[in-house]
Design a protein around this motif. Structure first.
Motif, PDB file in Angstrom:
ATOM      1  N   UNK A 121     -15.341  -7.152  -2.957  1.00  0.00           N
ATOM      2  CA  UNK A 121     -16.435  -7.850  -2.276  1.00  0.00           C
ATOM      3  C   UNK A 121     -17.794  -7.391  -2.814  1.00  0.00           C
ATOM      4  N   UNK A 122     -17.941  -6.091  -2.986  1.00  0.00           N
ATOM      5  CA  UNK A 122     -19.189  -5.556  -3.523  1.00  0.00           C
ATOM      6  C   UNK A 122     -19.424  -6.062  -4.937  1.00  0.00           C
ATOM      7  N   UNK A 123     -18.402  -6.011  -5.771  1.00  0.00           N
ATOM      8  CA  UNK A 123     -18.556  -6.442  -7.164  1.00  0.00           C
ATOM      9  C   UNK A 123     -18.830  -7.941  -7.259  1.00  0.00           C
ATOM     10  N   UNK A 124     -18.257  -8.733  -6.358  1.00  0.00           N
ATOM     11  CA  UNK A 124     -18.525 -10.172  -6.367  1.00  0.00           C
ATOM     12  C   UNK A 124     -20.003 -10.441  -6.058  1.00  0.00           C
ATOM     13  N   UNK A 161     -30.372  -6.832 -16.188  1.00  0.00           N
ATOM     14  CA  UNK A 161     -29.162  -6.395 -15.488  1.00  0.00           C
ATOM     15  C   UNK A 161     -29.425  -5.492 -14.285  1.00  0.00           C
ATOM     16  N   UNK A 162     -30.675  -5.428 -13.834  1.00  0.00           N
ATOM     17  CA  UNK A 162     -30.963  -4.635 -12.646  1.00  0.00           C
ATOM     18  C   UNK A 162     -30.568  -5.392 -11.385  1.00  0.00           C
ATOM     19  N   UNK A 163     -30.111  -4.646 -10.385  1.00  0.00           N
ATOM     20  CA  UNK A 163     -29.773  -5.216  -9.091  1.00  0.00           C
ATOM     21  C   UNK A 163     -30.967  -4.966  -8.168  1.00  0.00           C
ATOM     22  N   UNK A 164     -31.657  -6.024  -7.718  1.00  0.00           N
ATOM     23  CA  UNK A 164     -32.916  -5.824  -6.994  1.00  0.00           C
ATOM     24  C   UNK A 164     -32.742  -5.571  -5.495  1.00  0.00           C
ATOM     25  N   UNK A 165     -31.538  -5.220  -5.063  1.00  0.00           N
ATOM     26  CA  UNK A 165     -31.281  -4.962  -3.649  1.00  0.00           C
ATOM     27  C   UNK A 165     -30.860  -3.513  -3.459  1.00  0.00           C
ATOM     28  N   UNK A 166     -31.281  -2.931  -2.353  1.00  0.00           N
ATOM     29  CA  UNK A 166     -30.883  -1.561  -2.026  1.00  0.00           C
ATOM     30  C   UNK A 166     -29.436  -1.542  -1.546  1.00  0.00           C
ATOM     31  N   UNK A 167     -28.845  -0.349  -1.520  1.00  0.00           N
ATOM     32  CA  UNK A 167     -27.475  -0.225  -1.015  1.00  0.00           C
ATOM     33  C   UNK A 167     -27.404  -0.624   0.462  1.00  0.00           C
ATOM     34  N   UNK A 168     -28.456  -0.352   1.212  1.00  0.00           N
ATOM     35  CA  UNK A 168     -28.504  -0.751   2.617  1.00  0.00           C
ATOM     36  C   UNK A 168     -28.471  -2.270   2.751  1.00  0.00           C
ATOM     37  N   UNK A 169     -29.234  -2.955   1.905  1.00  0.00           N
ATOM     38  CA  UNK A 169     -29.265  -4.415   1.944  1.00  0.00           C
ATOM     39  C   UNK A 169     -27.929  -5.001   1.504  1.00  0.00           C
ATOM     40  N   UNK A 170     -27.318  -4.418   0.483  1.00  0.00           N
ATOM     41  CA  UNK A 170     -25.995  -4.875   0.050  1.00  0.00           C
ATOM     42  C   UNK A 170     -24.976  -4.719   1.174  1.00  0.00           C
ATOM     43  N   UNK A 171     -25.050  -3.586   1.892  1.00  0.00           N
ATOM     44  CA  UNK A 171     -24.118  -3.333   2.991  1.00  0.00           C
ATOM     45  C   UNK A 171     -24.284  -4.380   4.090  1.00  0.00           C
ATOM     46  N   UNK A 172     -25.526  -4.697   4.453  1.00  0.00           N
ATOM     47  CA  UNK A 172     -25.761  -5.700   5.497  1.00  0.00           C
ATOM     48  C   UNK A 172     -25.243  -7.067   5.054  1.00  0.00           C
ATOM     49  N   UNK A 173     -25.488  -7.414   3.794  1.00  0.00           N
ATOM     50  CA  UNK A 173     -25.055  -8.717   3.292  1.00  0.00           C
ATOM     51  C   UNK A 173     -23.539  -8.873   3.351  1.00  0.00           C
ATOM     52  N   UNK A 174     -22.828  -7.768   3.148  1.00  0.00           N
ATOM     53  CA  UNK A 174     -21.365  -7.802   3.091  1.00  0.00           C
ATOM     54  C   UNK A 174     -20.714  -7.464   4.421  1.00  0.00           C
ATOM     55  N   UNK A 187     -20.611  -4.487   5.730  1.00  0.00           N
ATOM     56  CA  UNK A 187     -19.933  -3.216   5.495  1.00  0.00           C
ATOM     57  C   UNK A 187     -20.849  -2.061   5.869  1.00  0.00           C
ATOM     58  N   UNK A 188     -20.253  -0.888   6.128  1.00  0.00           N
ATOM     59  CA  UNK A 188     -21.051   0.307   6.376  1.00  0.00           C
ATOM     60  C   UNK A 188     -21.738   0.743   5.088  1.00  0.00           C
ATOM     61  N   UNK A 189     -22.945   1.290   5.212  1.00  0.00           N
ATOM     62  CA  UNK A 189     -23.654   1.746   4.023  1.00  0.00           C
ATOM     63  C   UNK A 189     -22.868   2.837   3.303  1.00  0.00           C
ATOM     64  N   UNK A 190     -22.180   3.686   4.069  1.00  0.00           N
ATOM     65  CA  UNK A 190     -21.395   4.761   3.458  1.00  0.00           C
ATOM     66  C   UNK A 190     -20.275   4.203   2.587  1.00  0.00           C
ATOM     67  N   UNK A 191     -19.698   3.062   3.014  1.00  0.00           N
ATOM     68  CA  UNK A 191     -18.641   2.427   2.227  1.00  0.00           C
ATOM     69  C   UNK A 191     -19.204   1.894   0.913  1.00  0.00           C
ATOM     70  N   UNK A 192     -20.367   1.246   0.989  1.00  0.00           N
ATOM     71  CA  UNK A 192     -21.008   0.745  -0.227  1.00  0.00           C
ATOM     72  C   UNK A 192     -21.359   1.898  -1.154  1.00  0.00           C
ATOM     73  N   UNK A 193     -21.909   2.986  -0.591  1.00  0.00           N
ATOM     74  CA  UNK A 193     -22.284   4.150  -1.404  1.00  0.00           C
ATOM     75  C   UNK A 193     -21.073   4.742  -2.102  1.00  0.00           C
ATOM     76  N   UNK A 194     -19.944   4.781  -1.406  1.00  0.00           N
ATOM     77  CA  UNK A 194     -18.704   5.315  -1.988  1.00  0.00           C
ATOM     78  C   UNK A 194     -18.264   4.496  -3.194  1.00  0.00           C
ATOM     79  N   UNK A 195     -18.327   3.170  -3.056  1.00  0.00           N
ATOM     80  CA  UNK A 195     -17.872   2.308  -4.158  1.00  0.00           C
ATOM     81  C   UNK A 195     -18.892   2.254  -5.285  1.00  0.00           C
ATOM     82  N   UNK A 196     -20.168   2.350  -4.961  1.00  0.00           N
ATOM     83  CA  UNK A 196     -21.187   2.419  -6.009  1.00  0.00           C
ATOM     84  C   UNK A 196     -20.978   3.674  -6.856  1.00  0.00           C
ATOM     85  N   UNK A 197     -20.700   4.796  -6.183  1.00  0.00           N
ATOM     86  CA  UNK A 197     -20.460   6.048  -6.911  1.00  0.00           C
ATOM     87  C   UNK A 197     -19.242   5.915  -7.824  1.00  0.00           C
ATOM     88  N   UNK A 198     -18.181   5.270  -7.341  1.00  0.00           N
ATOM     89  CA  UNK A 198     -16.977   5.089  -8.156  1.00  0.00           C
ATOM     90  C   UNK A 198     -17.261   4.182  -9.354  1.00  0.00           C
TER      91      UNK A 198
END
Length: 226
Positions: free
Chosen positions: A152-155, A169-182, A184-195
């Motif tokens: 979901x995050x990668x899509x 190729x920059x993503x103009x949204x913060x991890x918090x904004x990505x989490x709200x859009x999906x 999902x919890x911000x911690x979940x997004x942060x975990x997958x971004x790190x991976x």
């Protein structure tokens, strides 16, 4: 300095692709050009219509208000798309449109748009364009619920990347904004971004950017050539 991803090819898309260059340019000529800074509201939910926007450059997010007073991502649009076309005819806007990054759009009065459709025999293209939007009447997060979190995050990252005209190729949204859009919890997004950073899909550093578009596409389960 980081090496950024090879960029997805930007063919004409949206309503522009259905019209072709000549008719799309004629539509743009029917309106007046406006420039919007990143984060600016182009259209606001609840406002009266009377006009629509033909996006000429940049990316915008279509968001709706939820029961808790927050916002839910409905769709992403880019150059070649129309926004606000339904309210231009029916009256009240059902969603807010916000600039994801600096963008330009042509403001077209509803009467001028109707005249364009008749003069350029574009009713068929317009009907096809509206039909393609029917699948996006539910929130973005709901359309992605059957996929695992990383997909979901990668899509979402891929959808942002494919609308990017700047090729940085920059993503103009913060991890918090990505989490709200999906949804999902911000911690979940942060975990997958790190991976994804460990895999070399995303760059390291304070700002998100795509390093390997082909691998991102595989994670997003999209069948494209990059």
């Amino acid at each position: 300095m980081c090496r950024h991803a090879s960029h997805p090819p930007l063919a004409p898309r949206g309503f522009a692709a259905l019209l072709g260059p000549e008719r799309w340019n004629a539509l743009l000529d029917a309106g007046r050009l406006r420039t919007y800074r990143r984060g600016a509201v182009l259209l606001r939910q609840g406002d009266h219509g009377g006009f629509l926007l033909a996006v000429h450059g940049g990316r915008v997010a279509v968001v709706g208000g939820d029961e808790d007073g927050g916002e839910v991502l409905l769709a992403l649009r880019g150059s070649g798309d129309l926004v606000g076309e339904l309210a231009a005819a029916s009256g009240v806007r059902t969603a807010t449109v916000r600039a994801v990054d600096a963008c330009t759009a042509h403001v077209i009065a509803a009467t001028a748009f109707r005249t364009f459709l008749i003069r350029h025999e574009a009713h068929g293209a317009y009907a096809e364009y509206l039909a393609a939007k029917l699948s996006e009447t539910v929130p973005y997060s709901v359309r992605q619920t059957h996929r695992p979190p990383r997909t979901r995050l990668c899509r979402l990252l891929w959808d942002l990347l494919r609308l990017d005209e700047q090729s940085d190729s920059r993503i103009p949204l913060s991890q918090e904004t990505l989490a709200r859009a999906l949804g999902m919890a911000r911690s979940t997004v942060a975990e997958h971004v790190a991976a994804l950073r460990r895999e070399g899909v995303l760059t390291t550093g304070p700002r998100l950017a795509v390093l390997d578009a082909a691998r991102l596409a595989r994670h997003a389960e999209v069948d494209v050539v990059v």
